[in-house]
Design an enzyme around this catalytic site. Structure first.
Site, PDB file in Angstrom:
ATOM      1  CE  LYS A 196      -3.777  -2.281  -0.429  1.00  0.00           C
ATOM      2  NZ  LYS A 196      -4.347  -3.202   0.489  1.00  0.00           N
TER       3      LYS A 196
HETATM    4  C1  LIG Z   1      -5.475  -4.318   0.657  1.00  0.00           C
HETATM    5  C2  LIG Z   1      -6.955  -4.133   0.649  1.00  0.00           C
HETATM    6  C3  LIG Z   1      -7.744  -4.466   1.746  1.00  0.00           C
HETATM    7  C4  LIG Z   1      -7.232  -5.249   2.925  1.00  0.00           C
HETATM    8  O1  LIG Z   1      -6.242  -4.592   3.607  1.00  0.00           O
HETATM    9  P1  LIG Z   1      -5.493  -5.395   4.788  1.00  0.00           P
HETATM   10  O2  LIG Z   1      -4.779  -4.321   5.523  1.00  0.00           O
HETATM   11  O3  LIG Z   1      -4.583  -6.374   4.116  1.00  0.00           O
HETATM   12  O4  LIG Z   1      -6.535  -6.056   5.593  1.00  0.00           O
HETATM   13  C5  LIG Z   1      -9.083  -4.160   1.736  1.00  0.00           C
HETATM   14  N1  LIG Z   1      -9.641  -3.569   0.671  1.00  0.00           N
HETATM   15  C6  LIG Z   1      -8.925  -3.250  -0.420  1.00  0.00           C
HETATM   16  C7  LIG Z   1      -9.607  -2.582  -1.557  1.00  0.00           C
HETATM   17  C8  LIG Z   1      -7.566  -3.553  -0.477  1.00  0.00           C
HETATM   18  O5  LIG Z   1      -6.862  -3.292  -1.583  1.00  0.00           O
END
Ligand SMILES: *Cc1c(COP(=O)(O)O)cnc(C)c1O
Length: 397
Positions: A196
């Site tokens: 991210k």
């Molecule tokens: C990465 C992601 C998540 C989950 O995030 P985590 O921190 O891994 O739980 C949820 N929604 C979207 C759209 C994502 O890309």
């Protein structure tokens, strides 16, 4: 052709993060403590939120939000099929029913008109619609104006999946800051997963109205009336009471150590992302075989992902073959996302058919995510541009 493989989304961790993690490990507090507290405060200030809660993931933030809102069996939550599956799992975890609404053809964000239809259809089935769960896909903000209007009309809360949306803005205001602003509660769930825009390896943050964040804090740590740091600190007490059947979703100081420095670098990361986006968009604009990412006027795009759509009628290859051709040119790509309603669990549980959400399905067959991260050099971006141009040239109809 590149000499080495270009990974799709490697993390960018510097000496500052490493030193802060080591400092934490040498301290006498490694789990949720002073660094999480500081990270929460600095994050809240950055997005403009009244309150923030560090959590173990965005998935945990989504689940905790729904629990704090009291969503459960007999309720339903309206969300999008064009997302990572955990947005929908979070609803399923509460015992509520996820109701899907198709997406807008340009941004691939949930379409407020389809949301209105989905609310009416759910109510007709006797379900209590409690919340909307929009996802700011790829970092492009949803049409929050239309969504909060619906939320007001039907007395719903809004839980934003802001996993891609740090830092995105709508109407000049950062995602994460909406809280009480629109007359309906808005909770915002961020992800600090390894790929991210800001990473703590694993982690997340929830922002929203202060009283809901207080309730979420209780849910996030066993439903205890005070957290461990308060208990074990110098001024702490051994006594606690359990007031909810809560979860174990806390963020650790080791993770917050990473987050504190990633947050300081975020604006620089974002300006590098935008430079690469500009480079891509200039190079790809003449190619009629591609549809470039949407960017609506006034939208503050966080540019988490750069997703092109292949105009397959102009090409002699499928999306999957395009990805193989990119791999052969040593460029990592991905697909965001496989529509949730096509996964066997959801297909079987709710009887979904692929064509139930035609805009999501039509996009799915054509989307490819290209590498976009602040570690990329101009030469890396040019290698991606060259690989795409080469494939288009070779497979043009
Ligand atoms: C990465 C992601 C998540 C989950 O995030 P985590 O921190 O891994 O739980 C949820 N929604 C979207 C759209 C994502 O890309």
């Amino acid at each position: 052709m590149r000499a080495t493989f270009l990974p799709f989304s490697p993390p960018l961790i510097g000496e500052e993060e490493i030193n802060e993690v080591v400092d934490t490990l040498r301290s006498d507090w490694i789990t949720t403590g002073p660094k999480v507290k500081r990270f929460e405060q600095e994050f809240a200030a950055y997005v403009g939120a009244p309150a923030a809660l560090g959590l173990s993931s965005c998935t945990a933030a989504l689940h905790t939000s729904l629990a704090a809102l009291g969503v459960g069996a007999g309720d339903c939550v309206v969300t999008t099929p064009m997302t990572f599956v955990s947005s929908v799992h979070a609803v399923e975890h509460t015992g509520a029913t996820p109701v899907l609404a198709d997406v807008e053809p340009d941004t691939l964000n949930i379409d407020p008109r389809r949301v209105a239809e989905a609310i009416d259809a759910a109510r007709a089935r006797g379900l209590r619609v409690r919340a909307l769960l929009p996802v700011h896909l790829y970092g492009h903000p949803c049409d929050m104006g239309a969504l909060v209007d619906l939320a007001r009309e039907y007395h719903l809360a809004v839980v934003e999946d802001a996993a891609h949306a740090l830092p995105a803005s709508f109407d000049g205001r950062r995602v994460g800051s909406f809280a009480d602003r629109y007359g309906v509660p808005v909770l915002s769930c961020f992800s600090f997963y390894a790929t991210k825009n800001l990473t703590t390896a694993e982690g997340g943050m929830l922002t929203g109205p202060a009283e809901l964040i207080d309730e979420a804090r209780v849910w996030s740590l066993h439903g205890m009336s005070r957290d461990a740091w308060n208990r074990y600190g110098e001024r702490g007490s051994w006594f606690y009471e359990v007031v909810r059947p809560g979860f174990k979703y806390n963020l650790t100081d080791i993770q917050a150590a990473l987050g504190l420095h990633q947050l300081r670098k975020l604006d620089a990361f974002q300006s590098r992302r935008r430079e690469i986006v500009r480079r891509y968009s200039e190079a790809f604009a003449p190619l009629e075989e591609l549809t470039l990412p949407a960017e609506r006027a006034g939208a503050g795009h966080a540019w988490h992902l750069y997703v092109v759509r292949l105009n397959l009628e102009r090409l002699r290859l499928t999306r999957d073959e395009f990805i193989e051709e990119m791999r052969a040119r040593r460029v990592g790509t991905s697909v965001h996302f496989i529509p949730v309603h096509t996964h066997p669990y959801y297909r079987e549980r709710y009887g979904f058919k692929p064509e139930d959400f035609p805009a999501a399905m039509s996009a799915f067959r054509r989307i490819v995510s290209l590498p976009l991260n602040p570690r990329m050099s101009d030469a890396d971006a040019d290698d991606v541009i060259e690989a795409v141009g080469d494939i288009v040239e070779k497979f043009r109809r």
